[in-house]
Design an enzyme around this catalytic site. Structure first.
Site, short mmCIF file in Angstrom:
data_model
loop_
_atom_site.label_atom_id
_atom_site.label_comp_id
_atom_site.label_asym_id
_atom_site.label_seq_id
_atom_site.Cartn_x
_atom_site.Cartn_y
_atom_site.Cartn_z
N SER A 7 1.17 -1.16 -0.55
CA SER A 7 -0.08 0.13 -0.14
C SER A 7 0.89 0.93 0.50
CB SER A 7 -0.53 0.19 1.28
OG SER A 7 -1.58 1.46 1.42
N TYR B 86 -0.81 -0.11 10.34
CA TYR B 86 -0.71 -0.06 8.77
C TYR B 86 0.19 -0.44 7.82
CZ TYR B 86 -3.86 -1.26 4.39
OH TYR B 86 -3.69 -1.93 3.13
N LYS C 51 2.64 -2.37 6.93
CA LYS C 51 3.35 -3.95 5.36
C LYS C 51 4.16 -3.13 4.64
CE LYS C 51 -1.02 -4.30 3.17
NZ LYS C 51 -1.18 -5.85 3.14
#
Lengths: 351, 351
Positions: B149, B173, B177
């Site tokens: 992402s 998050y 990633k």
């Protein structure tokens, strides 16, 4: 010396340490038996200070017995501890040290040779330590000084690598350090610790014997000739790399332990200043200090594995952020050679 | 539908799948019940192809039951599986799929709200999958397409973020990633897999309902008005962000599954192309396609938590590497709105 096991007995041992005042701190050093850890503790013992704070208590942890620094005025607890074992990290932070120096690591050559061990020590160890700190909260938010490395960077590079260059390591060691940096930033952002990652240059001249770091020869080619011994050089003379002395490395760690981290913002890891030098420039510095005879002791013996690892390493940084925050290293390689002679050879340049 | 448990029974189930020829591949899709996973499988079922290879067998895994794509000519095995449970990853790769799409993830809002769950699913899940692939070797080296992402990036940013910009995420998050990308590169370099990380732009317009991603509103403000419903906008109109349609995202994944990874070198993760648009530009695109009435359904309701998260997100990339490797997205936001109308609303622009 005791061996740390994940039991409750340690918590008791720690809670028995003498209370600290606002002006004194308890410290934890992982990897305390390593070269940098040892030198850090010698310096702290000598100064009796960490920045402007006194030191009341130190837990020194490593897989092998950490030696106690001579002449320390603070309480020292030396423990044999494997951070990757469940419960060990919790026991290490049970005394709620205000400053944690996390230096424990499998070095680059070994992390490349033993995939699982590298991940276990370098990645799991870091995460378990941070999780133990998190679990010890709320209200506990220690300064965590993480010994990262310029191995987080990987070729191709610009001429000078800036502070916002991508971390695309080319070794498992560098990968594990880069992951450690990411975790450190996130755990800091979440309020679990006050982390600062210190990307150490290749430490040169390392005292002692060659080790399993792929970078070991960078020290050998200076150290061994200064002791009248042969050294092997596994890479071409035009290899350029980024260096700082052990003394400078200790200075980085101490500065990181006491600086105001507000200025870091959310980017908690910093490339440290250093000296950019080629192997040829290293050799010329050795010649300037110790003459042709020393240089003649360097024997060229190409090693493709080492050369391939080192080829992916950086040669020059623009370490602007660290400079602005007050981190200082040597300014040329001859200075690095002279620091070695002062700190390791009693100041005597060999005849 | 069966629930996957870490037992030996699965290996048998897999070995019973029909043999593949050189021109057909077995695939594994984690997170197959998610929006992107579902659309990927619909497309693969429709094409009957993955690049130029046929597909013989697909394992679809998710925490909840993945739906089977309609009209597929290949064998489909849908399993309920928690990658973070011991043994599950090994069972998932026991059939030695040649292509693994790793899309399973806790989204940004939830990873921020539930620290432990985010690390468990997004970090441990990735590592366990890679370790299972490693353990299934030697001789097994699947293409692993990792759904990363643009959340791996964090402010401050240059005007356009280049391919060598640092990954300093500002969410858990994004951290998870970024760690996944590092592991993917290292496991690839070590020869355990052939990884490619695809940094997806914010997918817009997502079909369905708002989800727990902090980015959810970027879709809501288009999707809901097109359905005659109100949408709330929690951030200022001048927020700029980077978008691609679900159709483009599926295209990225399929291209990543079949391109020649030699061209990637050691940097295995790529920022995908996309459309840079402000919220105001999104709204104008909606107006151009569906008129003032649709735009009037957007209700401004500032949310500081969302605004703070989004403020650290990137607005514009120079996705040069991905372009050169043949990845393609939409070229303006109106096109993204029209793709949504074609793919989700049967091509009918609401009156």
């Amino acid at each position: 010396m005791k061996t740390l096991r994940p039991s409750g007995t340690h918590r008791a041992a720690h809670s028995g340490s003498r209370p600290t005042t606002l002006d004194s701190v308890r410290i934890l050093v992982t990897g305390a038996a390593g070269m940098v850890g040892r030198k850090l503790l010698e310096r702290v013992a000598r100064d009796g200070l960490l920045g402007r704070a006194g030191v009341s208590h130190a837990v020194l942890a490593d897989l092998v017995e950490p030696s106690r620094p001579v002449g320390s005025s603070f309480e020292v607890e030396a423990v044999c501890a494997d951070l990757a074992e469940p419960g060990v990290a919790a026991a290490l932070v049970a005394g709620r040290p205000e400053v944690v120096f996390h230096l424990a690591a499998v070095l680059s050559g070994e992390a490349e040779a033993d995939f699982e061990r590298g991940y276990r020590v370098n990645l799991d160890g870091m995460r378990l330590l941070l999780d133990a700190i998190r679990a010890a909260g709320p209200g506990y938010r220690p300064r965590v000084v993480f010994g990262s490395s310029i191995a987080v960077f990987g070729a191709p590079f610009p001429d000078a690598i800036g502070d916002d260059y991508c971390t695309t390591p080319l070794t498992s060691y560098g990968t594990q350090k880069a992951v450690g940096e990411l975790l450190l930033s996130d755990y800091t952002r979440r309020g679990f610790c006050d982390g600062i990652g210190i990307r150490l240059p290749t430490i040169c001249v390392r005292p002692g014997k060659p080790n399993r770091a792929a970078s070991s020869f960078f020290s050998s080619i200076v150290r061994e000739p200064l002791n009248g011994q042969e050294a092997t050089l596994p890479v071409p003379d035009d290899v350029r790399h980024w260096f700082a002395s052990p003394r400078a490395a200790v200075g980085f760690l101490l500065h990181a332990a006491s600086l105001d981290t507000e200025a870091l913002g959310d980017r908690r890891s910093l490339t440290m200043p250093g000296v950019s030098a080629t192997v040829a420039e290293q050799i010329e510095a050795l010649r300037a200090v110790a003459g042709d005879e020393a240089v003649r002791l360097i024997r060229r013996e190409p090693d493709e594995t080492i050369a391939r690892i080192v080829a992916g390493w950086p040669g020059r940084f623009d370490a602007r952020r660290a400079h602005a925050l007050g981190f200082r290293a040597e300014t040329n390689f001859e200075e690095i050679v002279r620091v070695h002679i002062e700190d390791e050879l009693g100041g005597r340049v060999p005849a």
